[in-house]
Design an enzyme around this catalytic site. Structure first.
Site, short mmCIF file in Angstrom:
data_model
loop_
_atom_site.label_atom_id
_atom_site.label_comp_id
_atom_site.label_asym_id
_atom_site.label_seq_id
_atom_site.Cartn_x
_atom_site.Cartn_y
_atom_site.Cartn_z
N LYS A 1 -6.91 1.16 -3.45
CA LYS A 1 -6.52 0.61 -2.15
C LYS A 1 -6.61 1.66 -1.04
O LYS A 1 -7.12 1.39 0.06
CB LYS A 1 -5.11 0.05 -2.25
CG LYS A 1 -4.50 -0.39 -0.94
CD LYS A 1 -5.22 -1.56 -0.30
CE LYS A 1 -4.44 -2.07 0.91
NZ LYS A 1 -5.16 -3.09 1.65
N LYS B 1 -0.95 4.75 9.12
CA LYS B 1 -0.12 4.91 7.93
C LYS B 1 -0.96 5.15 6.68
O LYS B 1 -0.70 6.09 5.91
CB LYS B 1 0.75 3.66 7.72
CG LYS B 1 1.56 3.67 6.43
CD LYS B 1 2.30 2.37 6.20
CE LYS B 1 1.42 1.27 5.65
NZ LYS B 1 1.15 1.40 4.20
N THR C 1 0.86 -1.18 0.00
CA THR C 1 0.00 0.00 0.00
C THR C 1 0.90 1.23 0.00
O THR C 1 1.47 1.60 1.02
CB THR C 1 -0.92 0.01 1.23
OG1 THR C 1 -1.71 -1.18 1.24
CG2 THR C 1 -1.84 1.22 1.20
#
Length: 274
Positions: free
Chosen positions: A173, A241, A96
């Site tokens: 994503k 994150k 990611t």
């Protein structure tokens, strides 16, 4: 016979993905910063690479599933990764990362005659082991056609093609992870109100996930929250994150992002308190 696949990154998701490839008959050369994590794969026939570039074969396929933009860049931009991959080689990036980083890496691959295919994963380790992952992918069509069987062997049950534009799959994503994190936060806050008021969160969530919110994310995290309200986020740095990357991408696109700003601040505060 299946071609040999290079595999870099054997974390909680990488390990079951690599095992699925071995089970499907793909020879593997694996690398992980902590080499001991590769032991179950070595016992099953994989070969250990002491450096990331040793997992790369000329014109072959190499998979990376790493923590963040910096870790992916550090490997791709190393002295020999791209040179070894060479013309016709394909790098499947399953991390990611930001769309901008993916665009930069795709351009660098093209300069060396190789191809980047984005294929980030939706699914927890248990879903990977059960081969029930959803995977958005993006990249040149010929490369996607070549790697699709590899993604299916890794556990890709639902594979969605988002075209050839670099950054497209990583955008999906980030959007998905932002929406998941937002949903989990609303579930926890809503059920906390029920619990603090003397109610039972479980039947509340049972009703709502059978009616208004009949969706996998609400069912999975609703059950988790009803059973244990605490630490849904503080156990993992992943939401922090990924919301941070989404927030940055929104700012760069000039899109309003008040909720992501608030969510990032809330997550940051919780991690400091943990």
């Amino acid at each position: 016979m299946n071609e040999t696949i290079g595999f870099i990154g054997l974390g909680s998701l990488g390990l079951p993905l690599a095992k699925n490839l071995l089970d499907a008959g793909y020879p593997l050369v694996v690398h992980n910063r902590t080499a001991s994590k590769a032991e179950p794969l070595i016992a099953q026939g994989a070969r250990l690479a002491s450096r990331p570039d040793e997992a790369v074969t000329a014109g072959g396929i190499v998979v990376t599933i790493l923590w963040d933009d910096a870790s992916v860049e550090s490997i791709v931009m190393s002295d020999s990764f791209l040179e070894k991959l060479g013309k016709g080689g394909i790098h499947i990036s399953m991390s990611t990362i930001s769309p901008d980083t993916s665009k930069k890496l795709a351009a660098v691959h093209a300069e060396h005659g190789s191809t980047l295919v984005e294929a980030p994963i939706f699914g927890v380790p248990e879903a990977a082991a059960a081969r029930q992952l959803s995977i958005p992918m993006a990249g040149p069509q010929q490369a996607k056609d070549r790697v699709r069987p590899v993604l299916e062997a890794m556990g890709g049950l639902n594979i969605f093609d988002f075209g050839e534009k670099a950054g497209a799959a990583n955008q999906v994503k980030l959007v998905g992870n932002f929406m998941i994190t937002s949903a989990v936060y609303t579930i926890r806050e809503a059920l906390s109100m029920v619990e603090k008021s003397g109610g039972d969160p479980k039947p509340v969530m049972d009703m709502l996930t059978q009616t208004l919110f009949n969706a996998p994310i609400y069912k999975r995290y609703g059950q988790m929250a009803a059973e244990n309200m605490d630490h849904l986020f503080t156990q993992s740095h992943i939401p922090l994150k990924d919301v941070g990357i989404f927030k940055q991408a929104s700012q760069q696109a000039g899109a309003p992002a008040p909720l992501s700003n608030l969510l990032y601040d809330l997550l940051s505060s919780e991690h400091k308190q943990a």
